[in-house]
Design a protein around this motif. Structure first.
Motif, PDB file in Angstrom:
ATOM      1  N   LYS A 134       3.987  13.797  -0.986  1.00 28.13           N
ATOM      2  CA  LYS A 134       4.042  13.144  -2.295  1.00 28.13           C
ATOM      3  C   LYS A 134       4.972  11.927  -2.250  1.00 28.13           C
ATOM      4  N   GLY A 135       6.091  12.049  -1.543  1.00 23.34           N
ATOM      5  CA  GLY A 135       7.007  10.919  -1.391  1.00 23.34           C
ATOM      6  C   GLY A 135       6.376   9.771  -0.616  1.00 23.34           C
ATOM      7  N   MET A 136       5.641  10.090   0.448  1.00 28.63           N
ATOM      8  CA  MET A 136       4.952   9.046   1.221  1.00 28.63           C
ATOM      9  C   MET A 136       3.894   8.362   0.362  1.00 28.63           C
ATOM     10  N   MET A 137       3.179   9.144  -0.443  1.00 33.21           N
ATOM     11  CA  MET A 137       2.163   8.575  -1.320  1.00 33.21           C
ATOM     12  C   MET A 137       2.806   7.628  -2.332  1.00 33.21           C
ATOM     13  N   SER A 138       3.955   8.006  -2.840  1.00 35.08           N
ATOM     14  CA  SER A 138       4.662   7.168  -3.794  1.00 35.08           C
ATOM     15  C   SER A 138       5.096   5.854  -3.138  1.00 35.08           C
ATOM     16  N   ARG A 139       5.674   5.940  -1.941  1.00 30.75           N
ATOM     17  CA  ARG A 139       6.103   4.727  -1.226  1.00 30.75           C
ATOM     18  C   ARG A 139       4.935   3.816  -0.892  1.00 30.75           C
ATOM     19  N   ALA A 140       3.783   4.401  -0.589  1.00 35.13           N
ATOM     20  CA  ALA A 140       2.605   3.617  -0.204  1.00 35.13           C
ATOM     21  C   ALA A 140       1.835   3.103  -1.415  1.00 35.13           C
ATOM     22  N   GLY A 141       2.148   3.628  -2.592  1.00 37.31           N
ATOM     23  CA  GLY A 141       1.389   3.260  -3.777  1.00 37.31           C
ATOM     24  C   GLY A 141       0.006   3.887  -3.763  1.00 37.31           C
ATOM     25  N   ALA A 142      -0.110   5.032  -3.087  1.00 42.72           N
ATOM     26  CA  ALA A 142      -1.404   5.713  -2.942  1.00 42.72           C
ATOM     27  C   ALA A 142      -1.548   6.788  -4.009  1.00 42.72           C
ATOM     28  N   ALA A 143      -2.739   6.862  -4.579  1.00 43.68           N
ATOM     29  CA  ALA A 143      -3.011   7.862  -5.600  1.00 43.68           C
ATOM     30  C   ALA A 143      -3.562   9.152  -5.002  1.00 43.68           C
ATOM     31  N   ASN A 144      -4.035   9.085  -3.754  1.00 41.99           N
ATOM     32  CA  ASN A 144      -4.589  10.275  -3.114  1.00 41.99           C
ATOM     33  C   ASN A 144      -4.393  10.187  -1.604  1.00 41.99           C
ATOM     34  N   ARG A 145      -4.788  11.225  -0.908  1.00 40.58           N
ATOM     35  CA  ARG A 145      -4.571  11.280   0.535  1.00 40.58           C
ATOM     36  C   ARG A 145      -5.472  10.323   1.307  1.00 40.58           C
ATOM     37  N   VAL A 146      -6.628  10.012   0.754  1.00 39.21           N
ATOM     38  CA  VAL A 146      -7.497   9.030   1.404  1.00 39.21           C
ATOM     39  C   VAL A 146      -6.778   7.683   1.445  1.00 39.21           C
ATOM     40  N   GLN A 147      -6.199   7.295   0.322  1.00 38.66           N
ATOM     41  CA  GLN A 147      -5.446   6.044   0.273  1.00 38.66           C
ATOM     42  C   GLN A 147      -4.227   6.091   1.182  1.00 38.66           C
ATOM     43  N   LEU A 148      -3.567   7.235   1.267  1.00 40.71           N
ATOM     44  CA  LEU A 148      -2.405   7.350   2.135  1.00 40.71           C
ATOM     45  C   LEU A 148      -2.800   7.159   3.592  1.00 40.71           C
ATOM     46  N   GLY A 149      -3.914   7.765   4.018  1.00 39.94           N
ATOM     47  CA  GLY A 149      -4.394   7.568   5.384  1.00 39.94           C
ATOM     48  C   GLY A 149      -4.732   6.116   5.650  1.00 39.94           C
ATOM     49  N   TRP A 150      -5.371   5.469   4.678  1.00 45.04           N
ATOM     50  CA  TRP A 150      -5.720   4.050   4.778  1.00 45.04           C
ATOM     51  C   TRP A 150      -4.446   3.226   4.944  1.00 45.04           C
ATOM     52  N   HIS A 151      -3.475   3.479   4.063  1.00 44.69           N
ATOM     53  CA  HIS A 151      -2.222   2.721   4.089  1.00 44.69           C
ATOM     54  C   HIS A 151      -1.445   2.955   5.387  1.00 44.69           C
TER      55      HIS A 151
END
Length: 158
Positions: A134-151
């Motif tokens: 959740k912290g990584m998603m917040s830092r990346a500005g990602a709303a979901n895990r797909v976006q986190l992987g992309w970022h």
């Protein structure tokens, strides 16, 4: 928030050229809209409402997409989409670097390991792994895990 779907446009164009050569199944008609919406951070329930199907149908199509690209989880799907849309990316450095702990968790998730297996390997609770994601998603500005992987792929986190 980044426009993840905008960067994926070339992926869809190349994918549609390849798919034009093979016969289409009814389920293929959902692939592009689902991927676009996932990359924009839209939750499964909202995707289902937009496409006027059940949430379970969306989840089934996501599993089919995961199998098509050889991904084990949604985060890997995002990473693979980032690689396919630009096979020779120049990582855009992200101002916030990952801690060693977060980097370990991200690497393990991208290898397809489950949160519980990661927690056991790192001798922490599953909740700790979830908080880290959740912290990584917040830092990346990602709303979901797909976006986190992309970022993660685009920013050089991996």
């Amino acid at each position: 928030m980044q426009d993840f779907a905008g960067e994926a446009a070339s992926l869809f164009a190349a994918q549609s050229r390849l798919e034009a050569e093979s016969p289409r199944r009814r389920s293929d008609t959902f692939d592009e809209p689902i991927l676009r919406l996932l990359l924009n951070g839209v939750p499964d329930k909202a995707i289902a409402a937009r496409l006027q199907v059940s949430e379970r149908t969306i989840q089934r199509h996501v599993r089919i997409l995961l199998a098509k690209v050889g991904a084990r989880n949604r985060m890997q799907l995002g990473q693979i989409l980032a690689c396919r849309s630009n096979p020779h990316p120049h990582p855009q450095p992200h101002p916030q670097r990952l801690t060693e702990f977060d980097a370990q968790i991200l690497k393990m998730l991208l290898q397809g390991q489950a949160e519980s297996a990661i927690a056991e390997t790192l001798s922490v609770s599953r909740r700790t792994v979830q908080r880290s994601v959740k912290g990584m998603m917040s830092r990346a500005g990602a709303a979901n895990r797909v976006q986190l992987g992309w970022h993660a792929q685009r920013s050089g986190w991996i």
